[in-house]
Each structure stands twice: as structure tokens, then as C-alpha cells.
Scaffold this motif. Structure first.
Motif, PDB file in Angstrom:
ATOM      1  N   TYR A  69       7.213 -12.618   6.212  1.00 57.41           N
ATOM      2  CA  TYR A  69       6.760 -11.541   5.333  1.00 57.41           C
ATOM      3  C   TYR A  69       5.247 -11.495   5.387  1.00 57.41           C
ATOM      4  CZ  TYR A  69      11.418 -11.820   3.278  1.00 57.41           C
ATOM      5  OH  TYR A  69      12.772 -11.837   3.087  1.00 57.41           O
ATOM      6  N   THR A  70       4.684 -10.311   5.402  1.00 61.64           N
ATOM      7  CA  THR A  70       3.240 -10.146   5.318  1.00 61.64           C
ATOM      8  C   THR A  70       2.931  -9.175   4.195  1.00 61.64           C
ATOM      9  OG1 THR A  70       3.283  -8.371   6.974  1.00 61.64           O
ATOM     10  CG2 THR A  70       2.835 -10.620   7.779  1.00 61.64           C
ATOM     11  N   GLY A  71       1.727  -9.283   3.687  1.00 60.87           N
ATOM     12  CA  GLY A  71       1.316  -8.396   2.615  1.00 60.87           C
ATOM     13  C   GLY A  71      -0.161  -8.530   2.357  1.00 60.87           C
ATOM     14  N   GLY A  72      -0.619  -7.787   1.379  1.00 56.31           N
ATOM     15  CA  GLY A  72      -2.032  -7.841   1.041  1.00 56.31           C
ATOM     16  C   GLY A  72      -2.402  -6.819  -0.003  1.00 56.31           C
ATOM     17  N   PHE A  94       5.934  -4.314 -16.101  1.00 51.61           N
ATOM     18  CA  PHE A  94       6.535  -5.551 -15.608  1.00 51.61           C
ATOM     19  C   PHE A  94       5.841  -5.922 -14.305  1.00 51.61           C
ATOM     20  CE2 PHE A  94       9.113  -2.032 -14.052  1.00 51.61           C
ATOM     21  CZ  PHE A  94       9.197  -2.296 -12.705  1.00 51.61           C
ATOM     22  N   LEU A  95       6.101  -7.137 -13.826  1.00 49.55           N
ATOM     23  CA  LEU A  95       5.515  -7.600 -12.572  1.00 49.55           C
ATOM     24  C   LEU A  95       6.621  -8.150 -11.673  1.00 49.55           C
ATOM     25  CD1 LEU A  95       2.927  -8.116 -10.935  1.00 49.55           C
ATOM     26  CD2 LEU A  95       2.719 -10.305 -12.096  1.00 49.55           C
ATOM     27  N   PRO A  96       6.889  -7.509 -10.525  1.00 46.56           N
ATOM     28  CA  PRO A  96       7.889  -8.012  -9.584  1.00 46.56           C
ATOM     29  C   PRO A  96       7.311  -9.193  -8.792  1.00 46.56           C
ATOM     30  CG  PRO A  96       7.490  -5.645  -9.282  1.00 46.56           C
ATOM     31  CD  PRO A  96       6.398  -6.188 -10.138  1.00 46.56           C
ATOM     32  N   ALA A 139       1.746 -26.586 -10.912  1.00 44.70           N
ATOM     33  CA  ALA A 139       2.577 -27.764 -10.648  1.00 44.70           C
ATOM     34  C   ALA A 139       3.802 -27.436  -9.793  1.00 44.70           C
ATOM     35  CB  ALA A 139       3.023 -28.392 -11.967  1.00 44.70           C
ATOM     36  N   ALA A 140       4.014 -26.169  -9.483  1.00 42.29           N
ATOM     37  CA  ALA A 140       5.209 -25.754  -8.742  1.00 42.29           C
ATOM     38  C   ALA A 140       5.054 -26.012  -7.241  1.00 42.29           C
ATOM     39  CB  ALA A 140       5.475 -24.275  -8.989  1.00 42.29           C
ATOM     40  N   ALA A 141       6.167 -26.138  -6.561  1.00 40.27           N
ATOM     41  CA  ALA A 141       6.182 -26.325  -5.109  1.00 40.27           C
ATOM     42  C   ALA A 141       6.060 -24.996  -4.376  1.00 40.27           C
ATOM     43  CB  ALA A 141       7.472 -27.025  -4.691  1.00 40.27           C
ATOM     44  N   HIS A 142       5.881 -23.936  -5.111  1.00 42.40           N
ATOM     45  CA  HIS A 142       5.792 -22.599  -4.528  1.00 42.40           C
ATOM     46  C   HIS A 142       4.705 -21.794  -5.226  1.00 42.40           C
ATOM     47  CE1 HIS A 142       8.626 -22.335  -7.910  1.00 42.40           C
ATOM     48  NE2 HIS A 142       8.001 -21.195  -8.136  1.00 42.40           N
ATOM     49  N   VAL A 143       4.330 -20.710  -4.600  1.00 40.25           N
ATOM     50  CA  VAL A 143       3.455 -19.710  -5.197  1.00 40.25           C
ATOM     51  C   VAL A 143       4.252 -18.409  -5.209  1.00 40.25           C
ATOM     52  CG1 VAL A 143       2.362 -19.123  -2.986  1.00 40.25           C
ATOM     53  CG2 VAL A 143       1.142 -18.663  -5.105  1.00 40.25           C
ATOM     54  N   ASN A 144       4.088 -17.612  -6.238  1.00 37.60           N
ATOM     55  CA  ASN A 144       4.786 -16.332  -6.305  1.00 37.60           C
ATOM     56  C   ASN A 144       3.894 -15.241  -5.728  1.00 37.60           C
ATOM     57  OD1 ASN A 144       7.391 -16.362  -8.155  1.00 37.60           O
ATOM     58  ND2 ASN A 144       5.954 -17.863  -8.959  1.00 37.60           N
ATOM     59  N   VAL A 145       4.481 -14.380  -4.909  1.00 37.06           N
ATOM     60  CA  VAL A 145       3.768 -13.208  -4.420  1.00 37.06           C
ATOM     61  C   VAL A 145       4.275 -11.992  -5.185  1.00 37.06           C
ATOM     62  CG1 VAL A 145       3.392 -14.196  -2.130  1.00 37.06           C
ATOM     63  CG2 VAL A 145       5.388 -12.745  -2.517  1.00 37.06           C
ATOM     64  N   THR A 146       3.399 -11.018  -5.379  1.00 36.69           N
ATOM     65  CA  THR A 146       3.817  -9.783  -6.036  1.00 36.69           C
ATOM     66  C   THR A 146       4.563  -8.937  -5.003  1.00 36.69           C
ATOM     67  OG1 THR A 146       1.697  -8.707  -5.557  1.00 36.69           O
ATOM     68  CG2 THR A 146       1.912  -9.813  -7.687  1.00 36.69           C
ATOM     69  N   ASP A 198       4.090  -5.772   2.694  1.00 36.19           N
ATOM     70  CA  ASP A 198       3.973  -4.617   3.590  1.00 36.19           C
ATOM     71  C   ASP A 198       5.215  -3.734   3.537  1.00 36.19           C
ATOM     72  OD1 ASP A 198       1.420  -5.285   4.397  1.00 36.19           O
ATOM     73  OD2 ASP A 198       2.100  -6.398   6.153  1.00 36.19           O
ATOM     74  N   ASP A 199       6.362  -4.339   3.287  1.00 41.84           N
ATOM     75  CA  ASP A 199       7.591  -3.563   3.109  1.00 41.84           C
ATOM     76  C   ASP A 199       8.267  -4.017   1.824  1.00 41.84           C
ATOM     77  OD1 ASP A 199       9.876  -2.078   3.219  1.00 41.84           O
ATOM     78  OD2 ASP A 199      10.464  -2.735   5.229  1.00 41.84           O
ATOM     79  N   PRO A 200       7.891  -3.421   0.690  1.00 45.88           N
ATOM     80  CA  PRO A 200       8.458  -3.870  -0.584  1.00 45.88           C
ATOM     81  C   PRO A 200       9.965  -3.676  -0.694  1.00 45.88           C
ATOM     82  CG  PRO A 200       6.951  -2.016  -0.922  1.00 45.88           C
ATOM     83  CD  PRO A 200       6.903  -2.364   0.534  1.00 45.88           C
ATOM     84  N   ASP A 201      10.556  -2.834   0.137  1.00 43.84           N
ATOM     85  CA  ASP A 201      12.006  -2.672   0.135  1.00 43.84           C
ATOM     86  C   ASP A 201      12.726  -3.892   0.693  1.00 43.84           C
ATOM     87  OD1 ASP A 201      12.451  -0.188  -1.068  1.00 43.84           O
ATOM     88  OD2 ASP A 201      12.091   0.890   0.812  1.00 43.84           O
TER      89      ASP A 201
END
Length: 163
Positions: free
Chosen positions: A7-10, A43-45, A88-95, A100-103
Motif C-alpha cells: 500500500y502507498t499513500g501520502g 470520524f477518522l478511518p 507502545a503498539a507494535a503497529h502504526v495506524n494510517v489514515t 493512494d487507493d482508499p477503496d
């Protein structure tokens, strides 16, 4: 459930780009008041990206420490919210809207529902229109399209393009 892939985005202006290799887990809509404020929206996806499979590929995001345990990443140039980082999480959340393809990633749950706006369930009943409808019509739509400074929905070697 998301398929394992890249996945890519920005951000909107292209100053910050990122890449996730693998599955984006727990895709959800967060309605908590903190996410509402961070997104400037109702809201925030979000979805989880494993830290070892996540990288910023262009630029350097700005960070706001929204609580003792969470910081939020954004583009300092255009303001696009990009990341929710539970330290402290093992992950980061992306919006999800910054993908690049939110679908590609469909939310499967909602959280923070105690702060969900009361009329949220009424959204499907709102009137709808295309981008070229309404005030200014087609001329306004074409002016925006032809002067668009938004980064395209794919990686570029550099941005903005050379004039």
C-alpha cells in the motif's frame, strides 16, 4: 479483511509519502472526539500497519502528541492527517483516506461510538451530487481540475513536477 500486498499513500501536497508492505489490519472508523478533532471531520478511518513493514518514503511528517500514549502524524505543508501512532503498539495506524487507493481497504468496525454524531445513521438519506454540479457548475469543476496542485495517487520521483 485486507489482502496482503503493498500500500502507498501520502498527503495532499506530496511532501510526505509512505509505504506499507503486507496487510492493513483492523480497518475501522473511529468516532472518538480526539479523532474527530485530529481529522477535522465526524470520524477518522484508520488501519494498522506493522511498524517493521511501514516506512515514510518522502519527507518528514510533523507530530502532535495528542495524549501521553498517542502521537498523530501530519503533513506540515498542507495539514493532511496521516498517522495515529500508539507509542507502545507494535503497529502504526494510517489514515485510510490518505491511501493512494482508499477503496482498497473497507472498514470492518467502528470505535469510539460514544462520540459518534447523533445523525450519522442519516447520511444515506442526504441529497447527493457530482463534483461538477452546484454553484459554478462545469466551469468551476474544470478550473479546479486544470489548476489542481494535489499530488497524484501514485509515487513520483519528485514533486511538484518541474515547470
Amino acid at each position: 479483511m485486507s489482502i496482503s500486498r503493498i500500500y502507498t499513500g501520502g498527503c495532499q501536497c506530496g511532501a510526505v509519502r509512505y509505504r506499507v508492505e503486507g496487510t492493513l489490519g483492523d480497518p475501522h472508523l473511529c468516532h472518538c472526539r480526539m479523532c474527530q478533532k485530529a481529522a477535522g471531520n465526524y470520524f477518522l478511518p484508520l488501519a494498522n500497519a506493522s511498524r517493521e513493514r511501514f516506512s515514510v518514503t518522502r519527507g518528514e511528517p510533523g507530530w502532535f502528541q495528542s495524549s501521553e500514549i498517542v502521537r498523530r502524524g501530519f503533513c506540515r505543508d498542507c495539514g493532511t492527517p496521516l498517522f495515529y501512532d500508539g507509542l507502545a503498539a507494535a503497529h502504526v495506524n494510517v489514515t485510510l483516506g490518505s491511501l493512494d487507493d482508499p477503496d482498497d481497504v473497507r472498514p470492518i468496525a467502528q470505535s469510539g461510538v460514544e462520540s459518534r454524531v447523533v445523525w450519522f445513521s442519516q447520511l444515506p438519506k442526504l441529497a447527493e451530487s457530482e463534483s461538477n454540479e452546484g454553484e459554478g457548475g462545469e466551469e468551476r469543476h474544470l478550473t479546479i481540475r486544470d489548476s489542481n496542485r494535489q499530488h497524484p495517487d501514485y509515487d513520483t520521483d519528485h514533486w511538484p513536477p518541474e515547470e
